[in-house]
Structure formats: C-alpha cells, structure tokens
Motif scaffolding. Structure first.
Motif, short mmCIF file in Angstrom:
data_model
loop_
_atom_site.label_atom_id
_atom_site.label_comp_id
_atom_site.label_asym_id
_atom_site.label_seq_id
_atom_site.Cartn_x
_atom_site.Cartn_y
_atom_site.Cartn_z
N ASN A 148 0.81 -1.21 0.00
CA ASN A 148 0.00 0.00 0.00
C ASN A 148 0.85 1.27 0.00
O ASN A 148 0.43 2.31 0.50
CB ASN A 148 -0.98 0.02 1.19
N ARG A 149 2.03 1.17 -0.55
CA ARG A 149 2.92 2.30 -0.78
C ARG A 149 3.75 2.00 -2.02
O ARG A 149 4.02 0.84 -2.32
CB ARG A 149 3.89 2.54 0.40
N SER A 150 4.17 3.03 -2.72
CA SER A 150 5.12 2.85 -3.82
C SER A 150 6.17 3.95 -3.72
O SER A 150 5.91 5.03 -3.19
CB SER A 150 4.41 2.89 -5.18
N GLN A 151 7.37 3.64 -4.23
CA GLN A 151 8.46 4.60 -4.20
C GLN A 151 9.31 4.46 -5.46
O GLN A 151 9.37 3.39 -6.07
CB GLN A 151 9.36 4.38 -2.98
N ASP A 152 9.95 5.55 -5.82
CA ASP A 152 10.84 5.56 -6.98
C ASP A 152 12.24 5.11 -6.57
O ASP A 152 13.20 5.87 -6.61
CB ASP A 152 10.88 6.95 -7.61
N ILE A 153 12.34 3.84 -6.15
CA ILE A 153 13.62 3.25 -5.76
C ILE A 153 13.82 1.99 -6.59
O ILE A 153 12.95 1.12 -6.62
CB ILE A 153 13.67 2.91 -4.26
N ASP A 154 14.94 1.90 -7.27
CA ASP A 154 15.21 0.74 -8.11
C ASP A 154 15.29 -0.53 -7.26
O ASP A 154 15.84 -0.53 -6.15
CB ASP A 154 16.52 0.93 -8.87
N GLY A 155 14.77 -1.61 -7.80
CA GLY A 155 14.91 -2.90 -7.16
C GLY A 155 13.91 -3.21 -6.07
O GLY A 155 14.01 -4.24 -5.41
N ILE A 156 12.92 -2.33 -5.86
CA ILE A 156 11.93 -2.55 -4.79
C ILE A 156 10.57 -2.84 -5.42
O ILE A 156 10.07 -2.08 -6.27
CB ILE A 156 11.83 -1.32 -3.87
N THR A 157 9.94 -3.93 -4.99
CA THR A 157 8.61 -4.28 -5.45
C THR A 157 7.56 -3.59 -4.58
O THR A 157 7.72 -3.51 -3.36
CB THR A 157 8.40 -5.81 -5.40
N SER A 158 6.50 -3.10 -5.20
CA SER A 158 5.43 -2.47 -4.44
C SER A 158 4.09 -3.02 -4.90
O SER A 158 3.91 -3.38 -6.07
CB SER A 158 5.45 -0.94 -4.62
N VAL A 159 3.15 -3.10 -3.95
CA VAL A 159 1.79 -3.56 -4.25
C VAL A 159 0.82 -2.54 -3.67
O VAL A 159 0.82 -2.28 -2.46
CB VAL A 159 1.52 -4.96 -3.64
N THR A 160 0.01 -1.96 -4.52
CA THR A 160 -0.97 -0.96 -4.09
C THR A 160 -2.30 -1.23 -4.80
O THR A 160 -2.38 -2.05 -5.71
CB THR A 160 -0.52 0.47 -4.45
N SER A 161 -3.32 -0.51 -4.37
CA SER A 161 -4.49 -0.43 -5.23
C SER A 161 -4.16 0.55 -6.35
O SER A 161 -3.16 1.28 -6.26
CB SER A 161 -5.72 0.04 -4.44
N ASP A 162 -4.97 0.58 -7.40
CA ASP A 162 -4.74 1.54 -8.47
C ASP A 162 -5.31 2.88 -8.01
O ASP A 162 -6.46 3.23 -8.31
CB ASP A 162 -5.40 1.07 -9.77
N ASN A 163 -4.51 3.61 -7.25
CA ASN A 163 -4.98 4.83 -6.61
C ASN A 163 -5.34 5.91 -7.60
O ASN A 163 -6.27 6.70 -7.36
CB ASN A 163 -3.92 5.33 -5.63
N PRO A 314 15.83 -15.59 -5.96
CA PRO A 314 16.30 -14.20 -6.05
C PRO A 314 16.94 -13.84 -7.37
O PRO A 314 16.93 -12.66 -7.77
CB PRO A 314 17.31 -14.11 -4.90
N ASP A 315 17.50 -14.81 -8.08
CA ASP A 315 18.19 -14.52 -9.34
C ASP A 315 17.24 -14.26 -10.50
O ASP A 315 17.62 -13.62 -11.49
CB ASP A 315 19.13 -15.67 -9.71
N THR A 316 16.03 -14.74 -10.38
CA THR A 316 15.08 -14.59 -11.49
C THR A 316 13.88 -13.70 -11.15
O THR A 316 13.14 -13.30 -12.06
CB THR A 316 14.55 -15.97 -11.93
N ALA A 317 13.67 -13.40 -9.87
CA ALA A 317 12.51 -12.59 -9.47
C ALA A 317 12.81 -11.11 -9.73
O ALA A 317 13.69 -10.52 -9.10
CB ALA A 317 12.18 -12.81 -8.00
#
Length: 348
Positions: A148-163, A314-317
């Motif tokens: 329920n948060r997103s950020q402009d950081i490379d390599g980080i997965t985020s899951v939110t609603s389509d706000n 981790p190598d493919t995700a």
C-alpha cells in the motif's frame, strides 16, 4: 530443572532417524504422512519443541519476516495486516511486527534493527524508506516489498491499489451527480497513496473541464480531518463545497461527523461525501459511505507471492509495481448520478 528433550530422543521414541525428525519440523521438507504422525506423537509425548534458532544457524534461513507498520489508526491496516500475517504463516514463516513513525529517519532506524534479526524478508505497510536503507537491504540479500505504498527506488517491489484510477472514479461519480463545487481532503502529503489519489481525482475533474473548488489537508488523522472539515464547510453557503472526496475512509468518517453534528448539514442533500478504502464501518448505517474499495485479499496475495519469489528465486525474481483496480461502492452518502450514467451499487 528438567533436561531439555532432544531430537535424538524423539527419533528413538518414534523409531525413526534423527534426520526424519528434522524434516518433520522443517517447513516444506518432504516426509511421509506415516513418519510425520509417529514423530509428532513422540514429540507431544516427550514435550519436545524444535530449536528454531539453531535450525536457522544451520540453514542460513530464519523463517522470519519483518513487518513494518507506521500507524494503525486506519481500519484498513489491522485487517490487512492480519491477512498478511496469516498468509505468511501459511507459507511457514513467522512474523515480527515493528512499529515506526512516518518520518524517514525513524523508519531507517527501525529497518536497521530489523536487519539485525537476520530476517528473510521485509514487508513495509503504510511506511516509506530511504534509498540508503534500501541499498543496505539489497546488499544484505534481504528482499523488501512495499504494501500500500510505492516509491521511486530501483529494485523494490510495491503492491498498491490503483490509486490514480480510484481517484478518477470518485471524480467521475461526483460530476455525474451534478456537483459543481467539489472539494478534496488530502491525506499525509508524504504518502504515495495521497499523491496518486489526488492526481487521479484532479485528472478526472480536468477531463470534464472542472477545477477543484477547495482543498484541505487531513493528514490521514482524525483531529486533522475534523479541522479540515471545519475549514471547508464552516463558511458562508456560497463558499461551501457541495461535494467532497476524502483520501481515505478513516478521515471521511471524521469529516461526516463534523458536517452533520457540528454544522447541522445534511448528507447527501447538502453535501455529498466519497471516501477511499471500503473498511467495514463504511457499510454501517451510521455512515453508509460511498467509497472506492481497496481489494485487500488480492493485495495481500500479490505481496506474499512477490516476497516468496524474491526469497526463493532471487536470481530470477524481477522487481515490479503492482496496482490492483478496485470498484467504486455506491451507498447513500453521495447524490446519485443522473439516469444517463450508471454505477453499480454493490461495487462489482
């Protein structure tokens, strides 16, 4: 003091090898149902409990997920976090919950503490992180998923609603209801949820050639939302909005209480109110709130799946940003649109 029962004693009692005992108490390990039944019966009889810490030292996996929460005032989070914890436990992981404030410095301190626990992964709910601590997590091989948060950081997965889409739906609904003086109560300005919901809302208004009539900040907190409602509606009738979109239900309840019980205005006859989240009290007769639904079950499922992929492969995700669309649930807090525009009352 009673001597601690060992896995060797359990193996002897069950008539199996010590490695079989280890497999029974290792999540995901292969073992026959017959062997498992014998081992668990022997363990119960002897009072044996596996040494999780010792197993973690041998395997290099703690089977612990750190869950960071910034605040629990919003009804959405206790329910969502319960679902998250249950889903992770079903995968054989234990959950450690860490409370943090919304300030980046405090969260970075908490994150550094979590890494000391040798967790296998981290879920951050209602919280943001700095690029420095994100790099530390990546260097330590600890995957992070933002919930329920997103950020402009490379390599980080985020899951939110389509706000953004949700904010646009709120705008389109209020416009369809014939409203002309439409206001917005913003959440905490540092949250991606606030930023995206407002962006979608303004885009929906702009598409119809309408500009925002008034704006106040509720900071995702009750007292601030009450103050925002007073600032918007305790004014001369000509300056008063005839509709308001509130960035989450938690604030919308506070706004509605001020509108009705302090200012004596009627909902929706004088003012239409739309929220965001669809938490359980939104359906209560006291609020009957029209709101955009966050699909918590799907958000939790995507979060756990993404975290497991990062831990196990981790190598493919690959990191990704998931935005789950949610319906507008129409209830009685907002004026219904005209006959030419149809919205589904049950939100499906």
């Amino acid at each position: 003091m009673k001597d601690k029962i060992t896995s060797f004693q359990v193996a002897q009692r069950a008539g199996v090898s010590q490695s079989a005992v280890s497999r029974v108490f290792t999540p995901g390990a292969s073992v026959s149902k017959k062997t498992e039944a014998k081992v668990r019966a022997a363990a119960t009889e002897l009072g044996y409990r596996p040494n999780v810490l010792a197993r973690a030292m041998v395997s290099g996996k703690s089977r612990i997920i750190g869950l960071v929460v910034a605040y629990l005032d919003n009804h959405f989070y206790p329910e969502a976090l319960e679902k998250l914890s249950n889903a992770l436990q079903a995968r054989g992981y234990h959950v450690l919950v860490f409370m943090a404030s919304q300030t980046a410095g405090n969260i970075d301190d908490v994150m550094a503490e979590i890494l000391d626990y040798q967790v296998d992964g981290i879920v951050m709910a209602s919280a943001a992180m700095s690029s420095d601590i994100a790099s530390r997590c990546q260097q330590a091989g600890v995957p992070v998923v933002l919930f329920n948060r997103s950020q402009d950081i490379d390599g980080i997965t985020s899951v939110t609603s389509d706000n953004i889409a949700g904010g646009r739906k709120a705008a389109e609904f209020l416009l369809a209801g014939g409203h002309e003086r439409i206001a917005y109560v913003a959440g905490w300005e540092g949250a991606s949820t606030q930023r995206d919901r407002e962006a979608g809302f303004l885009a929906g208004l702009a598409a119809a050639g309408v500009v925002l009539f008034a704006r106040a900040v509720g900071d995702y907190r009750t007292a601030e939302a009450q103050a925002a409602a007073r600032a918007l509606f305790d004014v001369a009738p000509a300056m008063r909005p005839d509709a308001v979109f509130v960035a989450n239900d938690h604030m919308a309840f506070a706004v509605m209480d001020v509108i009705r019980f302090e200012l004596g205005l009627r909902i929706p006859e004088d003012v239409s109110v739309v929220g965001y989240d669809d938490v359980p009290p939104a359906a209560w007769a006291a609020y009957n709130l029209t709101t955009v639904r966050q699909r918590a079950n799907l958000m939790v499922e995507e979060t756990v799946d993404a975290l497991m992929a990062h831990i196990e492969t981790p190598d493919t995700a690959a990191p990704r940003r998931v935005a789950i669309d949610g319906p507008l649930v129409v209830r009685g807090s907002a004026r219904m649109p005209g006959a030419r525009v149809q919205f589904d009352k049950d939100g499906t």
